[in-house]
Motif scaffolding. Structure first.
Motif, PDB file in Angstrom:
ATOM      1  N   THR A 103      40.154  37.731  40.991  1.00  0.00           N
ATOM      2  CA  THR A 103      40.874  38.914  40.511  1.00  0.00           C
ATOM      3  C   THR A 103      42.383  38.703  40.452  1.00  0.00           C
ATOM      4  O   THR A 103      43.045  39.309  39.621  1.00  0.00           O
ATOM      5  N   SER A 104      42.943  37.866  41.310  1.00  0.00           N
ATOM      6  CA  SER A 104      44.405  37.806  41.386  1.00  0.00           C
ATOM      7  C   SER A 104      45.024  36.430  41.202  1.00  0.00           C
ATOM      8  O   SER A 104      46.086  36.313  40.605  1.00  0.00           O
ATOM      9  N   THR A 105      44.406  35.382  41.750  1.00  0.00           N
ATOM     10  CA  THR A 105      45.103  34.106  41.779  1.00  0.00           C
ATOM     11  C   THR A 105      44.271  32.954  41.221  1.00  0.00           C
ATOM     12  O   THR A 105      44.016  31.969  41.908  1.00  0.00           O
TER      13      THR A 105
ATOM     14  N   THR B  49      52.264  37.423  47.332  1.00  0.00           N
ATOM     15  CA  THR B  49      51.255  36.583  46.688  1.00  0.00           C
ATOM     16  C   THR B  49      51.871  35.363  46.007  1.00  0.00           C
ATOM     17  O   THR B  49      51.261  34.299  45.931  1.00  0.00           O
TER      18      THR B  49
ATOM     19  N   CYS C   6      39.400  37.283  45.627  1.00  0.00           N
ATOM     20  CA  CYS C   6      40.831  37.352  45.316  1.00  0.00           C
ATOM     21  C   CYS C   6      41.252  36.230  44.361  1.00  0.00           C
ATOM     22  O   CYS C   6      42.152  36.413  43.549  1.00  0.00           O
TER      23      CYS C   6
ATOM     24  N   ASN D 255      47.807  44.885  34.337  1.00  0.00           N
ATOM     25  CA  ASN D 255      47.248  44.389  35.600  1.00  0.00           C
ATOM     26  C   ASN D 255      48.016  43.186  36.142  1.00  0.00           C
ATOM     27  O   ASN D 255      48.113  42.997  37.358  1.00  0.00           O
TER      28      ASN D 255
ATOM     29  N   ALA E 275      50.057  42.923  39.658  1.00  0.00           N
ATOM     30  CA  ALA E 275      49.870  41.808  40.589  1.00  0.00           C
ATOM     31  C   ALA E 275      51.224  41.187  40.940  1.00  0.00           C
ATOM     32  O   ALA E 275      51.476  40.813  42.087  1.00  0.00           O
TER      33      ALA E 275
ATOM     34  N   ASN F 212      53.472  42.424  43.822  1.00  0.00           N
ATOM     35  CA  ASN F 212      53.196  42.010  45.197  1.00  0.00           C
ATOM     36  C   ASN F 212      53.824  40.630  45.445  1.00  0.00           C
ATOM     37  O   ASN F 212      53.190  39.596  45.258  1.00  0.00           O
TER      38      ASN F 212
END
Lengths: 642, 323
Positions: A171-173, A253, A168, A243, A247, A250
């Motif tokens: 991919t996200s943070t 997050t 994660c 993307n 993200a 959400n």
């Protein structure tokens, strides 16, 4: 030191050197000058340009040739009378078996990876030949001595695991540049240019596709009517724009994090014409695919420059285009290689654009290449010093001068006035599964797990056995080898695919497996303990091995992305007073404690009960060594400048 | 720092070391000019390191002809008399060193180092002398200090299992990284003559024994008129006598200079190749630090003894004693 006795010991000895690289070149030279006459040297590598700044036995004209052979020829020029036997081969080659090792008086390692070090350690133990091990990173280095039964073996202490990051974070943070590099290299580069069938955590769904449930389109597929520029721009907008928007939706997050900013091509290249980008023809001069460069087509030269977002965007599009125009045949089976200029350009640009989104400082191609390729910092001087120390230790080993064996640390900043710091070696770890016969314990669900899982999750990666033989009592459950007949292989395949408790002789709680390796002469026992449930987050293997030591890995998710699997660091676990954790392998060796000069031994003992004090000579030099809880605390050597 | 950028060729060749000391330091290295005197094993090691690192130029001074002894720890000279016969040590080493890195100019200067004038020294940024007499070290160091530009001076020696490096950077300003910050620092060095005049009893109680032993040998060679390195086992009684006298006049306990250590150094004054590699490596690192102005340089003596395995820094300067 250079006494007559010592000279005869040197002359009559036969030594094996493993590695003819940075340390190896220096070591072979110093051995030859010191009077060694029978030296064997193994190295599978060939010479590269970036070796020439420190591997002084090699010249430009040797690029591409065997390191072991060229090193031999170079040393014979100033010591023609001695015998040097080169092997251009992998040290893990079965020919280098226990009998091969037994012919040597001492083995000297100048290796660059954990896997080979473990292999040599095991063979030295099996052949009962002393091993002098070494490693360097930048100005740091260390030399250690491993003599069976007298000092610890190379594997008595936990070794750092390859650095991994939770998926994660990647991919996200992302919060560091290295996260962006891992994303660019392991996810985006792999998705675009690598094997399409490989699992990948990149979001490939576009907004339209997600809404129509029966049609899931992979946006990375190039459409039939799409030219390469359109394709590149669409990919750009998807990964850096869409993307990120997804993200951002959400909210959870971003409660305690800075919100990233989506970047679209129309913003980053707003004043550029939509079609024309670089001048591909600047690459037209050669047909060699390895010399294709986006920097060249865009007229950018200095790898030390930090590019703007606009420049990164241009490089991104240009590199993507060049892969499809000039290297189309390779697309679909490329993996990232630090020596592939175009790949490095693409990954640098992609990582920088992502870094821009997340407010992370941008980096130059030179820096990005170092991070992406796990390039080891290396200089000639440290290797020369370490080689000198290896020879001194080797001579003590040949003289059987056990009391004077030392591990020596080469430091960047002096510690108690010392730049070269000797420490008494540790005794063997009584519960080391490699050099003692202590069994390991494996907790596993015997009603669900198969033998194949034990092989793939435990035996190969954790125990470092590449050709395992597994026995249950007197029955061979599994083995590998070139000379096995097909029937046997088929029966092994059937066995490993069965659930443990359903085997002919069931493996259940209380069973004991014996695992050995065809080429390492290492045998260890694994006691099986049945356990019903495992925590998916904390125990992702679905089984837990204990009695086996590996440093804990910084990892807060259950899944992780390997950053430097198969890392080629010349470093061992180097002790330093450095404050940066990034460059130094984590999960260090036992810590050395500094005792300031005015602390008396009794004070020191009080400060850290349970620890062993070593007095190295008649001076009041005290080096306190952490005897028990190695590898857990993170104390550092304190620099003391007068 | 301003100045030309590194070429593509330089970036490719020096890739791994630029990752250690940075492109800026690499540019400074490529403009530095080094002079070395006394081409024994230790200096051969140093020359290799500094040529690989990519300095601007390296000038070698040593008119002695090659002998079997001079080849013992020197990997730059082929042992074939047909090759080395008639050539000086400087010429022979120059031929080999040129080969190590085509981007570095390696030159030979003939003549007596002591007779060279201040103009000659002003061409250099770093001067290294090896296996030199007390008088030579003092004189060359003094010449370096007379120049208007700042010149780094190093004196090195290896005997048996021991090695010594002396450093004089005069007033040295440099930067170093502390945590995330880069801080500017300054160090003031004494000359060789000033350093060795510091009374022994004012030195720290645990000062390196090698320091005292080397001073005894230096004084013995000077009094006896023998060349550096020519001392032999026959001289041991006289050396031990001199040690006793010096300890008395300096009010230093004789146990600070063990007879065994002096005996090793006197009876086996030859270089021990592993120690040459270690001292040549530390010296190379120090010269790179001095040129780049990055990182703490050592002040002002370094000692290594293979017998105990320690590589120790000693600060021998009047301002720093008694602390």
């Amino acid at each position: 030191m250079a006494s007559l006795h010592q000279f005869s010991v040197i002359k009559g000895s036969k030594v094996l050197m493993v590695g003819a690289g940075g340390i190896g070149c220096e070591l072979l030279k110093t051995l030859a000058l010191s009077g060694f006459q029978d030296i064997h040297i193994i190295d599978m590598d060939t010479i590269e340009v970036s070796n020439l700044n420190r591997q002084f036995l090699f010249r430009q004209s040797h690029v591409g040739q065997s390191k072991a052979r060229v090193a031999r020829d170079a040393v014979l020029k100033f010591r023609p009378e001695i015998s040097i036997t080169p092997y251009h081969a992998n040290v893990k080659d079965p020919n280098f078996d226990v009998d091969f090792y037994k012919q040597f008086n001492v083995v000297l390692n100048g290796l660059d990876n954990l896997d080979a070090r473990r292999h040599v350690n095991r063979l030295c133990l099996a052949a009962d030949v002393p091993l002098v091990e070494s490693g360097t990173t930048g100005f740091l280095g260390q030399v250690t001595v491993h003599v069976k039964g007298k000092t610890e073996c190379y594997e008595c202490q936990p070794k750092p695991a390859p650095k991994t990051y939770p998926v994660c974070t990647i991919t996200s943070t992302p919060s560091k540049f290295v996260h962006c590099i891992v994303w660019a290299k392991e996810l985006l580069f792999a998705k675009l240019f690598g094997d399409k069938n490989q699992e990948n955590d990149l979001n490939v769904r576009s907004g339209d596709a997600a809404s129509s449930s029966n049609h899931v389109e992979d946006v990375f597929e190039r459409r039939n009517d799409e030219d390469i520029d359109q394709y590149g721009r669409r990919i750009y907008d998807h990964v850096f724009g869409y993307n990120i928007e997804m993200a951002l939706s959400n909210e959870e997050t971003w409660k305690n994090r800075n919100r990233p900013k989506p970047i679209y091509i129309r913003d980053s290249l707003h004043d550029e014409p939509t079609q024309q980008n670089g001048n591909v023809e600047k690459n037209g001069g050669t047909n060699d695919p390895s010399s294709v460069s986006a920097m060249a087509s865009l007229g950018m030269k200095n790898p030390q420059d930090i590019w703007s977002l606009k420049e990164n965007s241009k490089i991104f599009l240009e590199a993507l285009k060049l892969f499809f125009l000039k290297r189309e045949k390779e697309v679909g089976n490329l993996t990232f290689d630090k020596d592939d200029q175009l790949a490095v350009e693409f990954v640098t640009a992609a990582a920088n654009i992502r870094a821009s989104s997340f407010g992370i400082p941008l980096h130059s191609l030179f820096e990005a290449k170092g991070i992406a390729g796990n390039i080891v910092h290396a200089v000639a001087t440290t290797n020369a010093i370490i080689a000198g120390l290896i020879v001194i230790e080797a001579i003590k080993v040949l003289q059987n001068d056990t009391k004077r064996y030392r591990m020596t640390y080469c430091l960047e900043h002096p510690s108690r006035k010392m730049l070269l710091m000797p420490v008494e070696p540790f005794e063997p770890n009584k519960s080391c599964y490699v050099c003692s016969e202590t069994p390991l314990l494996l907790e596993i669900n015997t009603h669900r797990s198969k033998l194949s899982e034990i092989i793939e999750k435990i035996v190969k990666p954790k125990l470092g056995m590449s050709a395992p033989i597994i026995m249950h009592g007197a029955e061979v459950l599994y083995e590998t080898g070139d000379d096995l007949d097909e029937d046997l292989l088929a029966s092994y395949a059937a066995v490993v695919d069965k659930v443990l408790s359903e085997l002919n002789s069931p493996i259940t709680g209380g069973s004991m497996l014996t695992v050995s390796d065809l080429y390492q002469e290492l045998r260890c026992s694994i006691n099986i303990k049945h356990r019903e449930e495992f925590d998916e987050e904390k125990e992702p293997d679905g089984m837990v091995l204990s009695g086996w030591s590996q440093a804990s890995v910084e990892n807060d998710g259950n899944k992780s992305v390997d950053h430097n699997a198969g890392s080629t660091s010349e470093s061992l676990t180097v002790e330093t007073g450095k404050d940066s954790e990034e460059e130094i392998v984590p999960g260090k060796k036992r810590k050395l404690y500094e005792v300031s000069e005015d602390v008396t031994p009794s004070d020191a003992q009080e400060v850290r009960a349970n620890k062993k004090l070593e007095v190295l000579d008649e001076d009041d030099d005290i080096v306190m060594l952490d005897g028990e809880d190695f590898g857990i605390s993170k104390k550092k050597i304190q620099s003391q400048q007068p | 720092m301003d100045g030309e950028e590194l070429t593509e060729q330089e970036t490719a060749l020096y890739d791994r070391q630029i990752r250690v000391w940075g492109a800026d330091a690499q540019r400074r290295l490529s403009k530095a000019h080094i002079l070395v005197y006394g081409l024994k094993g230790t200096v051969a090691e140093f020359c290799k390191n500094i040529v690989l690192a990519g300095v601007g130029s390296l000038t070698l001074v040593d008119d002695r002809v090659a002998t079997e002894e001079s080849l013992a720890a020197n990997f730059l000279i082929p042992p074939d008399e047909n090759v080395y016969g008639g050539k000086t040590l400087a010429e022979l080493c120059c031929d080999s060193l040129k080969d190590f890195n085509p981007m570095v100019r390696v030159l030979v200067e003939k003549g007596d180092l002591l007779s060279f004038g201040v103009d000659f020294y002003s061409k250099f940024d770093v001067v290294v002398v090896c296996c030199s007499s007390l008088a030579t070290k003092k004189l060359i160091n003094a010449k370096c200090r007379k120049l208007s530009k700042r010149l780094a001076f190093y004196a090195v020696d290896c005997k048996d299992s021991c090695g010594e490096i002396f450093v004089d950077l005069q007033l040295h300003r440099y930067s170093k990284k502390k945590l995330e910050e880069t801080i500017e620092c300054e160090l003031n060095y004494p000359s060789f003559e000033e350093a060795i005049s510091v009374p022994w009893r004012t030195l720290p109680r645990r000062a390196s024994k090698v320091y005292f032993a080397m001073r005894v040998l230096e004084r013995f060679e000077e009094a006896d008129g023998c060349k550096p390195g020519e001392i032999s086992a026959d001289d041991l009684p006289s050396v031990l006598k001199l040690k006793k006298e010096l300890c008395e006049s300096q009010s230093l306990s004789e146990s600070h200079i063990p007879d065994g250590l002096l005996e090793r150094l006197v009876t086996n004054g030859r270089e021990f190749p592993p120690v040459c590699a270690i001292i040549g490596g530390i010296l190379g690192q120090e010269v790179i630090k001095a040129i780049s102005g990055k990182g703490d340089p050592l002040k002002n003596f370094f000692f290594f003894d293979a017998m105990d395995g320690k590589g120790v820094i000693e600060d021998v300067s009047s301002s720093n004693t008694g602390s």
